[in-house]
Design an enzyme around this catalytic site. Structure first.
Site, mmCIF file in Angstrom:
data_model
loop_
_atom_site.group_PDB
_atom_site.id
_atom_site.type_symbol
_atom_site.label_atom_id
_atom_site.label_comp_id
_atom_site.label_asym_id
_atom_site.label_seq_id
_atom_site.Cartn_x
_atom_site.Cartn_y
_atom_site.Cartn_z
ATOM 1 N N HIS A 105 29.792 29.830 88.941
ATOM 2 C CA HIS A 105 30.337 31.170 89.131
ATOM 3 C C HIS A 105 29.546 32.216 88.348
ATOM 4 O O HIS A 105 29.713 33.420 88.567
ATOM 5 C CB HIS A 105 31.802 31.190 88.697
ATOM 6 C CG HIS A 105 32.617 32.272 89.334
ATOM 7 N ND1 HIS A 105 32.164 33.033 90.398
ATOM 8 C CD2 HIS A 105 33.864 32.730 89.063
ATOM 9 C CE1 HIS A 105 33.093 33.901 90.747
ATOM 10 N NE2 HIS A 105 34.134 33.746 89.943
ATOM 11 N N ASP A 140 29.252 34.356 93.597
ATOM 12 C CA ASP A 140 30.570 34.975 93.672
ATOM 13 C C ASP A 140 31.470 34.196 94.634
ATOM 14 O O ASP A 140 30.997 33.441 95.484
ATOM 15 C CB ASP A 140 30.457 36.421 94.153
ATOM 16 C CG ASP A 140 29.729 37.304 93.148
ATOM 17 O OD1 ASP A 140 29.784 36.995 91.944
ATOM 18 O OD2 ASP A 140 29.097 38.288 93.583
#
Length: 302
Positions: free
Chosen positions: A273, A277
């Site tokens: 992450h 996204d």
């Protein structure tokens, strides 16, 4: 008097032969000291085979302390490859911000296509029409749209790859290995199938080279062959994405407002992450799902 006889200074010792880039890469990856290896190449040079032999050899261990071996217990040293797998899994958990997103695929069209094309495909291309090739091809095409999942973080920079080196997890008697299909973006569907089949055979026969194990940019792992229905795969650092395949199981689903029984598979995409996204991860998984549910086109797409 007699004249002094001049003597030449002793020649300096020959420099140790340099290691090749593939050898250096594996030495660093497995934390091995080249000075501790017995090289079998010219002038004692350490070869790929020497490093692989050392990796597979169980490390020497001290005798167990008194009382360590209790009745009903056996102490078996971890092999170097198993220790390295453990280290890399812990590294991934500590260094990456791993999240997993899920989707499911209706495998009906793909199962039907494999049954219908299996014999003709093998006659034409000389390789079995497997399942992993469809997922590999779908990932290669989806990575064009979401290049972050084919990238890596290096220090304060993002390294984007203009190629796809697809790592395919393979279980062997020695443990899990992840050989790499280099340049998968340049291969057609049959080429991907041949490449994966060749790597899997080399893995089972313990014939993988250092180059076969290095340079992966994205990974596909199939826990379904062992019966797994759902899992959260762990990243293979420094990669930013791994797709987990699972067992195909018939389940009731709604199609055109009717409940029908369809062969379904859960897909899991674990991603870093820090780089990827949520929207990008979901988009990638949806693109993979769409292509798997249209397998005829998947076999033809350039």
């Amino acid at each position: 008097g007699s004249a002094a006889t001049a003597t030449a200074p002793p020649a300096p010792p020959a420099p140790a032969p340099a290691h090749g880039p593939a050898v250096r890469r594996l030495l660093e990856e497995h934390g091995l000291d080249p000075a501790a290896l017995s090289g079998t190449g010219p002038r004692g040079r350490v070869l790929k085979e020497d490093v692989l032999r050392q990796i597979e050899r169980p490390p020497a261990t001290a005798a167990p302390a008194a009382g360590a071996g209790t009745p009903g217990e056996r102490l078996v040293p971890m092999s170097r490859i198993r220790r390295r797998i453990a280290e890399r899994l812990v590294q991934a958990q500590h260094e990456a911000a791993i999240l997993t997103t899920f989707n499911e695929v209706d495998m009906g069209a793909l199962v039907e296509l494999r049954e219908r094309r299996r014999e003709s495909f093998e006659r034409e291309h000389g390789v079995r029409l497997g399942m992993t090739g469809f997922f590999a091809r779908a990932c290669v095409l989806a990575l064009r749209e979401v290049p972050e999942l084919n990238a890596a973080i290096r220090g304060g920079d993002i390294v984007y790859h203009d190629f796809v080196n697809l790592a395919v997890a393979v279980q062997t008697p020695r443990g899990l290995v992840v050989p790499v299909l280099h340049g998968a973006q340049a291969l057609d569907f049959a080429g991907i199938e041949r490449g994966i089949a060749g790597l899997a055979q080399k893995a089972r026969e313990s014939r993988l080279s250092l180059d076969d194990l290095a340079g992966g940019t994205f990974t596909v792992s199939n826990g379904g062959v062992f019966g797994s229905l759902l899992s959260t795969p762990i990243l293979n650092p420094p990669q930013s994405g791994i797709l987990g395949m699972h067992r195909t199981e018939k389940r009731p689903v709604v199609v055109d407002d009717r409940v029908v029984i369809r062969p379904m598979m859960y897909l899991a995409l674990s991603y870093d992450h820090r780089l990827v996204d949520g929207e990008q991860s979901v988009t990638f998984l949806v693109r993979v799902k769409e292509r798997l549910e249209d397998p005829e086109r998947l076999m033809q797409d350039a």
